[in-house]
Design an enzyme around this catalytic site. Sequence first.
Site, PDB file in Angstrom:
ATOM      1  CG  HIS A   1      -1.744  -1.016   1.578  1.00 51.61           C
ATOM      2  ND1 HIS A   1      -1.341  -2.150   2.221  1.00 51.61           N
ATOM      3  CD2 HIS A   1      -3.079  -1.164   1.365  1.00 51.61           C
ATOM      4  CE1 HIS A   1      -2.369  -2.957   2.381  1.00 51.61           C
ATOM      5  NE2 HIS A   1      -3.436  -2.384   1.874  1.00 51.61           N
TER       6      HIS A   1
ATOM      7  CG  ASP B   1       1.813  -0.992   3.399  1.00 57.15           C
ATOM      8  OD1 ASP B   1       1.127  -0.658   4.375  1.00 57.15           O
ATOM      9  OD2 ASP B   1       1.429  -1.789   2.513  1.00 57.15           O
TER      10      ASP B   1
ATOM     11  CG  ASP C   1      -4.502 -10.951  -0.773  1.00 56.31           C
ATOM     12  OD1 ASP C   1      -3.659 -10.922  -1.695  1.00 56.31           O
ATOM     13  OD2 ASP C   1      -4.858  -9.937  -0.143  1.00 56.31           O
TER      14      ASP C   1
ATOM     15  CG  ASP D   1      -3.472  -9.791   3.086  1.00 58.26           C
ATOM     16  OD1 ASP D   1      -2.869  -9.310   4.064  1.00 58.26           O
ATOM     17  OD2 ASP D   1      -4.474  -9.264   2.583  1.00 58.26           O
TER      18      ASP D   1
HETATM   19  C1  XUL Z   1      -7.674  -6.553   4.463  1.00 62.39           C
HETATM   20  C2  XUL Z   1      -6.871  -6.996   3.327  1.00 62.39           C
HETATM   21  C3  XUL Z   1      -5.969  -5.977   2.738  1.00 62.39           C
HETATM   22  C4  XUL Z   1      -5.918  -6.034   1.244  1.00 62.39           C
HETATM   23  C5  XUL Z   1      -5.122  -4.919   0.616  1.00 62.39           C
HETATM   24  O1  XUL Z   1      -8.450  -7.549   5.021  1.00 62.39           O
HETATM   25  O2  XUL Z   1      -6.927  -8.131   2.940  1.00 62.39           O
HETATM   26  O3  XUL Z   1      -4.712  -6.143   3.289  1.00 62.39           O
HETATM   27  O4  XUL Z   1      -5.375  -7.230   0.813  1.00 62.39           O
HETATM   28  O5  XUL Z   1      -5.606  -3.668   0.978  1.00 62.39           O
HETATM   29 CO    CO Z   2      -6.029  -9.133   1.368  1.00 59.51          CO
END
Ligand code: XUL
Ligand code: CO
Length: 438
Positions: free
Chosen positions: A102, A105, A297, A340
């Site tokens: 992000h 970050d 993710d 993630d």
């Molecule tokens: C939140 C989430 C985030 C997104 C990116 O639950 O998964 O980290 O992957 O904004």
């Molecule tokens: Co995510």
Amino acid sequence: MSQTIFTAMPTVTYEGPTSQNELAYRWYDPDQVVLGQPLREHMRFAVAYWHSLVMNGADPFGAPTLHRPWMDRDDAMQAARDKADAAFDLFRVLDLPFFTFHDRDIAPEGDSLGQSLANFHTIADYLAEKMSTSKTRLLWGTANLFTHPRFMSGAATNPDPEIFRYAATTVKHCMDVTKALGGENYVLWGGREGYDTLLNTDMGHELEQAGRFLSLVVEYKHKIGFSGQILIEPKPKEPTTHQYDFDAATVFGFLKRFGLETEVKLNLEANHALLAGHSFEHEIATAASLGLLGSLDINRGDPLLGWDTDQFPNDLQAATLAMYHVLLAGGLGKGGMNFDAKIRRQSIDPEDLVYAHVGAVDLCARGFLKAAQLVEEGRLAAALQDRYAGWNSTENAAMLRGEVALEQIAAEAEEKGLNPQPRSGRQERLENLLARTF
Ligand code: XUL
Ligand code: CO
């Protein structure tokens, strides 16, 4: 480059299933060719900047437990450079091909919008420099439109149009940076795009705003010639009580409404699926059936907790089923598998990050190999084909194509005295085929 907390750690390599080295890959051999492609290209693993470099172990009940050198510096820009040095050192240790971030970050918020954007571009240039001597590439970039209090009532769906403008400006710059760094996707997770109470929410208006926002993003993507994919990441709840991008099917309806279903795909997260009352493979199969599978993710939740714990995955059967559906869909294309996931609050040492990734990489690779075995054996596919074989006949295929009217179907059925017989779904047999790969 200065020494970082990862500099002394050797690069993790593949040593095979019998290795006794806890910091070696046992299943992830990036060069192993499976179904015609090396594992590296099938999996496209990514390290998430926020969980690995930013998260400090704080939770609603307790103070930070993770103290990294860049977290205690007064000079926020120097801290961002130190963090980037550590990040690229970690990528070198894990030897994974991608990372994700992000805006917030990588670079600190400034005193004004202009200063925040300047900070972001300065550190993005620093990342570009780091990338020029690193093997690690950018899987996707995204904007943090949920941490700062200005976003407490949403970003694109905020009742205040000034916040919509602020968010749009932020996303424009994040897209520019993602493109400049060679990112292969741009992700939009609707951080606070949802509501806590309908008493203060005009849902119709907010959805209209969300649709306009996404349309602006897609138009801009074409304007700047960004060849990556735009991805929406569904999540049903948390932080808001009801998130608009609830799950894959809900997002499909939203995309259709705004005519964006061929422009935008999905970034599916394992625990978001669970929070929506689905399995990960359900979300993958749903997206695949709608032509929307983009990227993953990878993480897990805790079924006993029901919130977004973002843990590293450890369930081989769940991983195998997810990978099987990725394979059935023909792979992830420009997408990848982004961890993630964050280490637990008590896992305070830098090597805990390495243990976490090594285990997760291996779990996914092992699941992938089992999924590939299921594909190669072909028994699940044969059973499926057989189950739907009736639709191959000329008359039935015509019915599916919409060439037969309801009254015609009825007349023919009545004339024949149709009397279809139930057939076993063979669930236990198929479950055995899956179980025998373990
Ligand atoms: C939140 C989430 C985030 C997104 C990116 O639950 O998964 O980290 O992957 O904004
Ligand atoms: Co995510």
